[in-house]
Design an enzyme around this catalytic site. Structure first.
Site, short mmCIF file in Angstrom:
data_model
loop_
_atom_site.label_atom_id
_atom_site.label_comp_id
_atom_site.label_asym_id
_atom_site.label_seq_id
_atom_site.Cartn_x
_atom_site.Cartn_y
_atom_site.Cartn_z
CE LYS A 135 49.57 13.74 29.08
NZ LYS A 135 50.75 14.19 28.33
CG PHE A 172 55.17 23.53 29.82
CD1 PHE A 172 55.51 24.82 29.41
CD2 PHE A 172 54.49 22.72 28.93
CE1 PHE A 172 55.18 25.27 28.14
CE2 PHE A 172 54.17 23.16 27.66
CZ PHE A 172 54.51 24.44 27.27
CD GLN A 173 50.72 24.30 27.58
OE1 GLN A 173 50.21 23.19 27.53
NE2 GLN A 173 50.73 25.12 26.54
CG MET A 219 28.04 51.80 24.01
SD MET A 219 26.51 52.67 23.63
CE MET A 219 25.38 51.30 23.42
CD GLU A 274 42.52 27.51 23.90
OE1 GLU A 274 42.70 28.69 23.50
OE2 GLU A 274 43.43 26.66 23.90
#
Lengths: 163, 573
Positions: free
Chosen positions: B163, B113-114, B481, B51
């Site tokens: 949802k 969940f999630q 760096m 993502e």
């Protein structure tokens, strides 16, 4: 310096957490915070007190103004204003103390709002300084519990903070 | 009126907003929306491999076009994976709309969940965010999101959609609002005329002026105006890292970039100037060095769309809040009409001084202290091979600074980098986002072997959507760096800055179906790059082995003023 910033904002879920989050995120301090809907239920009025030099306060007001839900705001301490805070304080009151507490209640124009055989619950409205002073005259050992609402404020005269 | 489900409304609203591509990754909370995507062909979905890459693709599209990029991620880990990309866009003021799925409304707060509080998690890194409480709100919420993201100081806006707001069987009347008005959000539409007049007077009376051009000028599409103003006055111009390309990089009046790794002439000119016209730079710590020592003799005019950017780090003498394009237009008008005579004598002396500074360093670097190729040579050759006209998408580190210093950008929106947040892993997905939308342009990702491995999985997305970007990897086998700072401040104790077990990049890219090339000698560099760029329809990964001990110079001395710089490992100003 101490500033009272009064914010008119959308009465929406999450708006308050955005204000509080901003202060944490940018390392500004909040001394007191009070918020409630106004006569227009779509708007909330939030009052906070904070400390900072002019540069910090300028940033705070600018950053608050940037929040999408903030409609308007004013730094009340920039002009004449009225400042009030409400305190409920439980004071130990047995024997001679009972009269002593009542005397102080009278002097401060406070009210006893609940009584038991050993405790007075006192309500006091005024500036934060006045509330501090009351706590000071009640000896620390006798203060059982303090609940303060935080500062609420409004400009004097014709000036209004509205849509 | 048409009846649509919440899921259909999401997709239709995007189509009605004119969105062509969205970048995302499906998941449980988004299944209804993905089904709606499947059943239409107006909005194309690009499936990334992580993502974070979706956010960078959308971000780079926005940087290259000025239009908001759109991201679609699922709840929980999908949403949190997007946070780095959202923060990247936020720091650089890039317009973006992120739609995140959320668990069903009745499950919110139950650690389902999630489930993740996306509105809470993203609050400090978005311009605004909101969550949908009823499906009918969807068209207006998205309209608001696009409006907020792209107006005023642009930024990312998250719309969190549970949802059950997208259930296919629940249908509602749909119409996409044409306009939106928010009583609490009114971006300034023009600058204060009195302040602009004051600024122009300072500008015309200045003896040692400098025009500093930041990302705000690019975001306001004001490059032409800024260039016209600067050339009308013959004043020196400095572009910040975010402003590169706003003023042409090959022009004589251009002094380079200011700040930590700015050019000697830019930093010296800023420090000694008597007037700085700051057009859309927020003067962050990487520019100013110690703010209390910042440009002691300069009057500062600060133009910015965001009032909170003004006097945040350095107090402005003349603050001007408003859209940069209209403000510079007004300045130009006043300059042309003004009777004030420019002090050309003072300006000649000022230019002479600047040329002397330019001659002192002038972007030179040593080539005699190592057998190996210098990263600067690679960027210079790349600039030559692409005629300075490619879209250059950079990752973060030494290679980013070398690219900023040695690739000469003559057009705005060609230099695409994570300036504020400094996000490693930005470069490749950014290049993909640009290439997808500009298939006929040369798009290069300049990266290092550290950064590229942060999003290297996207080579797979490139195969799927046929995105023939060119990846130039300045491979110094170390986090350059970090290593440079360890050399300078930690007696070369290279703690965790050396990368062992690097993959064979050529084989790796070949396994994704791309072309890999290896360059170890300078004499092969140009021909290899020519060969790579000749392969118009192939992704080519050019692994260039460069001197691992090279440092980026100039480098400002910490806690000092802008003029205090290391010019090389041994020389100081």
């Amino acid at each position: 310096m101490r500033h009272i910033i009064s914010v008119l904002m959308e009465n929406e879920a999450g708006a308050l957490s955005r204000v509080v989050g901003l202060f944490a995120q940018r390392n500004y301090n909040i001394e007191t915070l009070t918020v409630a809907p106004t006569e227009d239920p779509t708007l909330s009025r939030l009052t906070l007190t904070t400390f900072g030099n002019d540069r910090v306060i300028e940033q705070i007001t600018k950053q608050l103004n940037k929040l999408i839900e903030v409609v308007k705001l004013v730094d009340l301490t920039e002009g004449d204003h009225i400042e009030r805070e409400l305190m409920l304080i439980k004071v130990k009151a047995v024997g001679n103390q009972r009269a002593e507490v009542l005397r102080n209640v009278e002097i401060f124009r406070a009210q006893v709002v609940d009584v038991s055989s050993t405790v007075y619950t006192v309500q006091l409205v005024g500036s934060s300084k006045k509330l501090d002073a009351f706590i000071e005259v009640i000896e620390a050992a006798n203060v059982l519990e303090v609940v303060r609402t935080g500062v609420s404020g409004i400009s004097r005269g014709e000036k209004v903070l509205s849509l | 009126m048409e009846l649509l489900s919440g899921a259909d409304m999401v997709v239709r609203s995007l189509a009605d907003e004119g969105v062509e591509y969205i970048y995302g990754y499906p998941g449980g909370a988004l299944l209804h929306i993905y089904d709606a995507i499947f059943q239409q062909d107006k909005v194309q979905h690009i499936l990334v491999r992580h993502e974070q890459a979706a956010t960078h693709m959308a971000d780079a599209y926005a940087r290259a076009t000025g239009k908001p990029g759109v991201v679609l991620v699922t709840s929980g880990p999908g949403a949190t994976n997007a946070v780095t990309g959202i923060a990247t866009a936020y720091m650089d003021s890039i317009p973006m709309v992120i739609i995140s799925g959320q668990v069903m409304s009745h499950l919110i707060g139950e650690d389902a969940f999630q489930e993740c509080d996306m509105v809470g998690v993203t609050r400090p890194v978005v311009k605004h965010n909101m969550s949908i409480k009823s499906p009918e709100e969807i068209p207006m919420a998205l309209k608001k999101a696009f409006y907020i993201a792209s107006t005023g100081r642009p930024g990312p806006v998250v719309v969190d959609i549970p949802k059950d707001m997208t259930t296919p069987t629940d249908r509602f009347e749909y119409s996409y609002p044409e306009t939106v008005k928010l009583r609490s959000y009114n971006p300034v539409s023009r600058g204060h005329s009195g302040q602009i007049k004051k600024a122009v007077e300072l500008l015309l009376n200045a003896k040692r002026p400098v025009i500093l051009v930041g990302g705000g000028a690019i975001s306001a599409n004001a490059s032409d105006l800024v260039t016209e103003l600067a050339q009308k006055l013959n004043y020196p111009v400095i572009n910040t890292l975010m402003g590169l390309g706003a003023y042409p990089g090959t022009d004589r009046q251009f002094l380079g970039m200011p700040g930590m790794h700015g050019s000697v002439e830019a930093n010296m000119a800023m420090h000694h100037s008597d007037m700085i016209l700051n057009l859309g730079s927020r003067l962050d710590d990487r520019i100013t060095n110690a703010t209390e020592k910042f440009c002691p003799t300069a009057k500062l005019v600060h133009v910015d769309i965001d009032p909170s950017s003004i006097s945040k780090t350095v107090a402005a003498d003349v603050p001007i809040v408003g859209p940069l394009d209209s403000i510079v237009t007004e300045m130009l008008k006043l300059v042309k009409a003004s009777k004030i005579e420019l002090d050309t004598e003072a300006h000649d002396a000022w230019w002479q001084q600047i040329e002397e500074w330019r001659g002192r360093h002038g972007g030179r670097y040593r080539t005699d202290d190592s057998e190996q190729m210098k990263p600067q040579q690679v960027v210079e050759t790349l600039c030559k091979v692409t005629k300075g006209d490619a879209y250059v998408c950079s990752d973060v580190g030494q290679h980013q600074m070398f690219a900023a210093q040695y690739y000469k950008f003559n057009k705005p929106r060609r230099w695409i980098n994570s300036g504020g947040l400094g996000t490693m892993g930005f470069g490749l997905p950014a290049a993909m986002g640009v290439k997808l939308n500009f298939p006929d342009e040369e798009v290069v990702c300049i990266t290092g072997e550290g950064s590229i491995q942060m999003n290297i999985q996207e080579l797979s997305t490139c195969s799927q959507y046929d995105l023939p970007v060119k990846v130039v990897c300045l491979n110094n086998q170390s986090l350059g760096m970090v290593r440079q700072w360890q050399d300078l401040n930690y007696e070369s104790r290279h703690s965790q800055s050396y990368m062992k077990s690097l993959p064979d990049f050529v084989k790796l890219v070949e396994s994704y179906g791309h072309v890999g090339m290896e360059v170890t000698k300078l004499e092969d560099l140009e021909s290899t790059l020519e060969e790579a760029f000749a392969m118009k329809d192939r992704l080519v990964f050019i692994n260039v082995h460069v001197d691992p001990f090279e440092h980026v110079y100039p480098m400002q001395v910490p806690k000092a003023s802008m003029r205090d710089m290391w010019l090389s490992k041994t020389e100081r100003t």
